[in-house]
Each structure stands twice: as C-alpha cells, then as structure tokens.
Motif scaffolding. Sequence first.
Motif, PDB file in Angstrom:
ATOM      1  N   THR A 162      -0.265  -5.223   0.571  1.00 45.00           N
ATOM      2  CA  THR A 162      -0.881  -5.074  -0.738  1.00 45.00           C
ATOM      3  C   THR A 162       0.177  -4.866  -1.814  1.00 45.00           C
ATOM      4  O   THR A 162      -0.126  -4.414  -2.915  1.00 45.00           O
ATOM      5  CB  THR A 162      -1.853  -3.872  -0.769  1.00 45.00           C
TER       6      THR A 162
ATOM      7  N   TYR B 153       0.659  -7.294  -6.854  1.00 43.01           N
ATOM      8  CA  TYR B 153       0.204  -8.471  -6.110  1.00 43.01           C
ATOM      9  C   TYR B 153       1.119  -9.678  -6.300  1.00 43.01           C
ATOM     10  O   TYR B 153       0.968 -10.683  -5.618  1.00 43.01           O
ATOM     11  CB  TYR B 153      -1.236  -8.816  -6.495  1.00 43.01           C
TER      12      TYR B 153
ATOM     13  N   GLN C  27       0.144  -1.138  -6.499  1.00 51.02           N
ATOM     14  CA  GLN C  27       0.058  -2.410  -5.788  1.00 51.02           C
ATOM     15  C   GLN C  27       0.508  -3.515  -6.727  1.00 51.02           C
ATOM     16  O   GLN C  27      -0.026  -3.678  -7.811  1.00 51.02           O
ATOM     17  CB  GLN C  27      -1.374  -2.661  -5.332  1.00 51.02           C
TER      18      GLN C  27
END
Lengths: 309, 318
Positions: B78, B60, B58
């Motif tokens: 995500t 971000y 993931q």
Amino acid sequence: MWIYIVRRLVWIPILLLFVSLVTFALGRFGPGDPVVVMLGNRYDESTAERLRDELGLNRSFVVQYGDYMWGFFKGDFGESLRFRGRPVRDLILPKMWVSAQLGFAALIISVGIGLPLGFFIATRQGSWIDPTSVALSLFIMSIPVMVIAPALLWVGCLKLSWFPCSGWGGFFDSRLVIPAIVMGVPGIAGMTRIMRASTLDVLGQDFIRTARAKGLSEWKVNSVHVFQNAMIPIVTILAFSCAGLIGGAFITETILGIPGIGRFAVDAIFDRDYPVIMAITLIGSIAFVIANLIADISYAFIDPRIRLN
Amino acid sequence: MKFEFLLGNLKINDRQLPRFIQRLVRKKLAIVCILALLVLYTCGIFAECVSPYGYTDQDYSSILQSPNSDHWAGTDRTGRDVLTRTLWGVQNTLILTVVAMLTGGLVIGVTLGLLAGYMGGKTDGVIMRIGEIFASFPDILLVIILAATLRPRILELARWVEDSTAIDGLVRTGIVDYFVVSFALVAFGWVGMARLVRGQILALREADYIQAARAIGASTKRILFFHLLPNCISVIVVTVSMGMGALTGTEIVLSWLGLGIQPPRPSLGTMLLGAGNIGTLRDTPWELLVPGIAAFIMVVAWNLLGDALSDALNPKTR
C-alpha cells in the motif's frame, strides 16, 4: 534417595492440578463463547441454549472441571468443539507424531554437531577459537525464527529451488530439511555453549589434575574423566529437549506449512476450542514435569553428592 | 531459562564494581552492542522526527518499490515506507519490554526472590512452588493463552470506563494493547529472576555481616534492601540484560500471532508475519530485510551484552 524420589512424585499431581485448573479457568471465564463460534451466522438463542445443554457447558464450573479431569485420566480428552464429533485424541495424536519427528530431526542436528563442538572448544581454552565461537553461538541463537524461516525459504525454495516450499511428507522427505535446519541450528549453538561450560567446569577440578598426575594419557583423561563428567548436566538439557519434542514449534510449523501440534494449538486458542487447548496444555505440562523429574533423579544417580543432601 | 545453568556458578564480589566497568569497556563487542542498542532505540523513540513519512502514510505512486534513495527499505503493497514502520515497531517493542522488565523482572521477580531466599521455610516453599507452576506451562503457551483470553476482557473494561466516566479515547490510543501484552510478559518473566536472586541470597544469608546486622537489630526490610539487595546487583544486571533479549523475542512472537499491538499501529511481529508468507517473499523480499535485521539486532545485542557482563562480573573466568 528413595525419600527424595517419593517427595518429587507427590508434588507432581499437585503441580498438574494447578496447571489444569488455571488452564480450565482461563478457558471458561475467558471471553469468546465457543457456542457462538460453532454456530457462526446460524446463531439464535434457542439453538445456542440447546447446544450448551448438549455440550454440558451450562453446568457449574466444578462439575465441568471434575468431569473433564475424570475423562482425561481414562484417556478420553473430550470432543473437539471446532471439528464436531471428532475426539480430541484422534485429532492431536497424528499431529504430535509429525511434530515429534520434526523435533527429533532437529535434535539430531543440534546434539550431533553441538556436543563434539562444545567439547573441542573447551579443550582449546586460551586460543582465539574459544571466545569467537562463544560469541558466534550467541549470535546464531538470537536470530528470531520468524526471520530465519522465511529467509531460508527465500533462498532454498524461491532462489535455488532445492526444496519444495512447504508441506510435510514424513521423516525421509526433502521438505523436512528447511524446518529441521531452522529448529536445529539454534540448538547447535545452545548445545555447544552448554557443553563448553560443563567441560570447563570439569577441567578445572582436582581429579583431572590427579588423573594427569598419575600418568594417564591425554586421550584417556579427556574421554573417560572429562567427557563423562561433563555429560552430567547435559542429561538435563536432553531430557528437556525430549519434552519439547511433543510441544512442536508453532512459528516454524505455521510459516513452513507443517501440520504439527504447535500450529494446531495456536489455531485452537484462537477458535476457543477448549478441549483441544486443555489436552495440549496438560500433555505438554506432564511431559515437561516428568522430564524435569527424570533429569533430577538421573542427576542424583550420577552425582552422589546430590543424593546425600 | 537457557542461561540459568550458566549463571548457576556465578559468585560475585560486588566491591569491585569500578573494576568491573573497566573490564567491560575492554570488551569491544560489549561496547558495540551498547552502541547498537542506543542507536536503534533512539531512532525508535524519535521515530516521528527521524523519518519523513508517517507510519500510515500510503503513497500509491510508489507501491512495492525495492529499496531506493527515497525509501531506504522499500515500500509495501500500500505504499507505506518499511523503514518508518520498522522504527515505530522498535518503539513499541522498547516500551513493552522495558515496562515488563521493570514490573515483572525487577519489582516482582527481585522482591519475591529476596523474600524467598531470606525467609526460607514456608515463604520460600510457597513462592518457589508458584514459580514452578508458572514455569511448567509448556513454553510460551501460557503467554499466548493469557494474551488471547485477557484482551477482550480488558477491552470491555476500558469501554466501560469510557462510557461511565469522562475519560475518553482509551481504546483508540491502543493503551489497552500495551497493558495486555505487558501483563502477559510479566507473568512469564518474573520466575527466572526470582530463582537467580534467591540462589544468590541463599549463599549470602549466612554471611557474617548479615548476622551482624541482625544482631544489632536491623529490621528485615532494612536487611533485605540495604544489605542483601546491593550484593545481588551483579546477578540482576546480567539477568536483566539476557532477559531483555528473551522479552524482546517473546513480544515479537506475540505480535506475530496478532496478540500484540493492533494495526494500524505497526509492530515488528505483524510486519514479519506479513513479509514471511510465500507470496510476499516472491514479490517483495525486501519487506523482510529491515524489520528482520532490527528484530535480530535487539535480541542479539542484549544477549551478547549479557554474556559480556557475566564474563566481566565472574571472577572465575578472569
């Protein structure tokens, strides 16, 4: 002929007995206790025991099964476990009606366009139209529903705002358009292929040559001799399609928010709502088996060679 | 099952196999299909090497990005790379469909079809009636019921095995999911194959060379697998190809319903489910694009290939 029909009729109850037994056993011996689901966080041993008693869930398997089937034949499908106190019949009938309307709209699209198209293509053997349309029809049939339904939703509702995004408003409502296309267009491709194959089969036979040889006009040969005989196998497919009308289409119904039977069935499976699962599976199987029977018998009526065997 | 009708009038002469390959090569569409499947499956199998990201990575700093040079298919909410997850999903689909086809279609379906066709009488009746029962469940409802009711049972069993033996990590590796899904697919997949093989055998059973084999005292096993089976290869090849398309579709439906491979492992079905709701469509329509195309290519390539194969094998349309 009659022996044939009787033999088929005898087999039907046996078939349905097996189908119902398998479904019932999977439901009862499968995991997930409906009582636990129903009580949720109010669960405690004594309440659960009382509820089981009340619902008859702690009787022996055979008794439960027999009891259920006896009710089923009297038209009583039991009570839903998820919606307490609501008879299954009242729950599923309106949903079936919705699915049937939707399925019928889709069937009109696929038969109305598919049959003439398939016939046309078959009579154009040897030109580029034929192979191209065959490949194209397979192409269209192969698009997964869970891809095409959101894609159409994106185009028709979000980008162009032609249709409302989801829901159901009856047969004459603009919300019917997207689901009918999603379900009907693959049907066009299927119908076209089957009609083409069937027409080609007839075109290659001797009696067509005879019809031409005795000087019938091309139109008469096509409409009377070719078309009518090519329709024989189509009858089967149509019978199956009609059985499918009740079954609904759970993916289309879920994505497009249609309160049909397919979506309801899947919800019932996840909530372990046995009476609903049983009723839907049994009704679906009965429709399927009867469609099968009608198709076979109509086959035998139309084509004498089958009858004599 | 749609195709059974088309295959019905297929009578094939297998002595012409090399010529059949020549005819297949001449069909450009079939070659394109084979290439597309090869490329997609190879990328899927080597997903770990092909993609610079992991399927659970993931990031971000790059959530909800539309397709760009770093993330060719965009990212989800995500920050996971959609293309990477698609490739892993293809890998899962490939494993499941191949396992189901090998066991259900080839081993069970062909064997039962051979037996039913050759033995006739009671054996035939029993096998075909069982097939009819399986086939009379509405659509893929049977697969859903099976997968939904079996999964927890098999999970229990796997936990028990873990607890009582030294084997560890059965549940964690997700092997249970593979087992459940392939079992459900097998139950659904064998009937069509058995019917077609049986039909072919019925036509061949009375052939002279089979009678000759019987006359010189060949065992039933030998007749079935050395004399009859090779003559069904062409029917089997076509059915496998079209069946792979159908199985792929069913696998995607199962995982779409949440009955397939469980998250965090990616599967095409769960990705399409996530991408298909109206909110996601409004914000990130690209999430649908690449998994959708991958699913479509797998199904369409198998179907078109099956069609080309049946054309190439069918002397009638030559």
